[in-house]
Enzyme design. Sequence first.
Site, short mmCIF file in Angstrom:
data_model
loop_
_atom_site.label_atom_id
_atom_site.label_comp_id
_atom_site.label_asym_id
_atom_site.label_seq_id
_atom_site.Cartn_x
_atom_site.Cartn_y
_atom_site.Cartn_z
N HIS A 127 119.20 -55.90 -27.36
CA HIS A 127 119.79 -55.13 -27.07
C HIS A 127 119.23 -54.84 -25.79
O HIS A 127 119.79 -53.77 -25.13
CB HIS A 127 119.62 -53.38 -28.22
CG HIS A 127 120.21 -53.52 -29.09
ND1 HIS A 127 122.30 -54.26 -28.98
CD2 HIS A 127 121.08 -53.96 -30.20
CE1 HIS A 127 122.84 -54.31 -30.55
NE2 HIS A 127 122.27 -53.90 -31.02
N ASP A 164 125.18 -61.92 -35.36
CA ASP A 164 124.69 -60.58 -35.44
C ASP A 164 125.79 -59.35 -35.89
O ASP A 164 126.77 -59.63 -34.80
CB ASP A 164 123.17 -60.29 -34.44
CG ASP A 164 122.59 -58.54 -35.06
OD1 ASP A 164 121.59 -58.59 -34.99
OD2 ASP A 164 123.09 -57.48 -34.89
N HIS A 166 125.71 -56.40 -34.66
CA HIS A 166 125.99 -55.61 -33.36
C HIS A 166 126.38 -56.22 -31.66
O HIS A 166 125.67 -57.42 -31.99
CB HIS A 166 125.16 -54.81 -32.99
CG HIS A 166 124.38 -54.30 -34.17
ND1 HIS A 166 124.03 -54.59 -35.46
CD2 HIS A 166 124.84 -52.52 -34.01
CE1 HIS A 166 123.63 -53.08 -36.22
NE2 HIS A 166 123.92 -52.60 -35.78
N ASP A 252 123.27 -58.09 -40.80
CA ASP A 252 123.65 -57.17 -40.55
C ASP A 252 125.00 -57.26 -41.30
O ASP A 252 126.09 -56.23 -40.87
CB ASP A 252 122.93 -55.72 -40.15
CG ASP A 252 122.82 -56.60 -38.35
OD1 ASP A 252 123.15 -58.11 -38.26
OD2 ASP A 252 122.15 -56.07 -37.78
#
Length: 315
Positions: A127, A164, A166, A252
Amino acid sequence: MPTPVCVYIGDELARYGFGEGHPFGPDRLGAFWSQAQVSGLDGRVIQCAPVSAGQAVIERFHTPDYVARVIRQSDSGTGYLDGGDTPAFPGIYEAACFVVGSVLGAIERILNGECRHAFVPIAGLHHARRDSAAGFCVFNDCGIAIETLRLQHGLRRIAYVDIDAHHGDGVFYSFEADPDLVFADLHEDGRFLYPGTGGEGETGTGEARGTKLNIPMPPEAGDEQFYPAWERVEAFIDRQCPEFILFQCGADSIAGDPITHLRYTPAAHRHAAQRLQHLAEKHCQGRLLAMGGGGYNRGNLALAWTAVVNALLEE
Ligand SMILES: [Zn+2]
């Protein structure tokens, strides 16, 4: 003989964590390594001590102003490094430098033939932007890896694959206009999860159009939705003929994560690793680096990451 695989392990990596009780706590590394020891995986890999990266290396991707700010806030141990997700703590700069240095060390070992593949557990901090932290990510080791593969190792066409939960926005937007950064990202639909980006229509800009593949998954998507989506990722990467493959295997996206809504099993992570290993052998002499990414249910990250390493060890 198993395929030689390097795994970076040591307290310096565990220190990248935001305190006991935080989803991204310092106990994540130990959760992974305990499972590796219980299953005998620790004896089958080449264990490598974490190494640090210098400031100039960090600035291959990040702006000097931002790096200076991280150093200041690391000294004071106060405030946030972004709008409120990523708190500074004393020594956060040094901890983040060990994440980056270990990723770059793994790349060197792959390129010089010490190992064929590698795994760095507390890495894949996808990120962070060039000028800011975001979502628990201080330095974007993925972005620094891409810049380093080019500047220091002379490679050009690099694939980044991310499962992931995200969206890997820090990588995507930093290379959105770069036609030689091949990007494929399966993530929970941004309408339901941070960071809210990664729509199907985001395929790259300008001459990079078509070099990026974003596949948003509906909340509650499980393995039965993962496999057909993965087929698209695999076919896409295969067509792009990369010289090196980076794999962000965030755990995740597995059922039971406390902060996301996807429901894969670790078999999805194993399958992705197996298939990327095959593509790496086909296109780039096996050059494949896996980075742990997210994963906030400790049992899940232990099973997913060991499944990935097991897959990399297979011939
Ligand atoms: Zn994540």
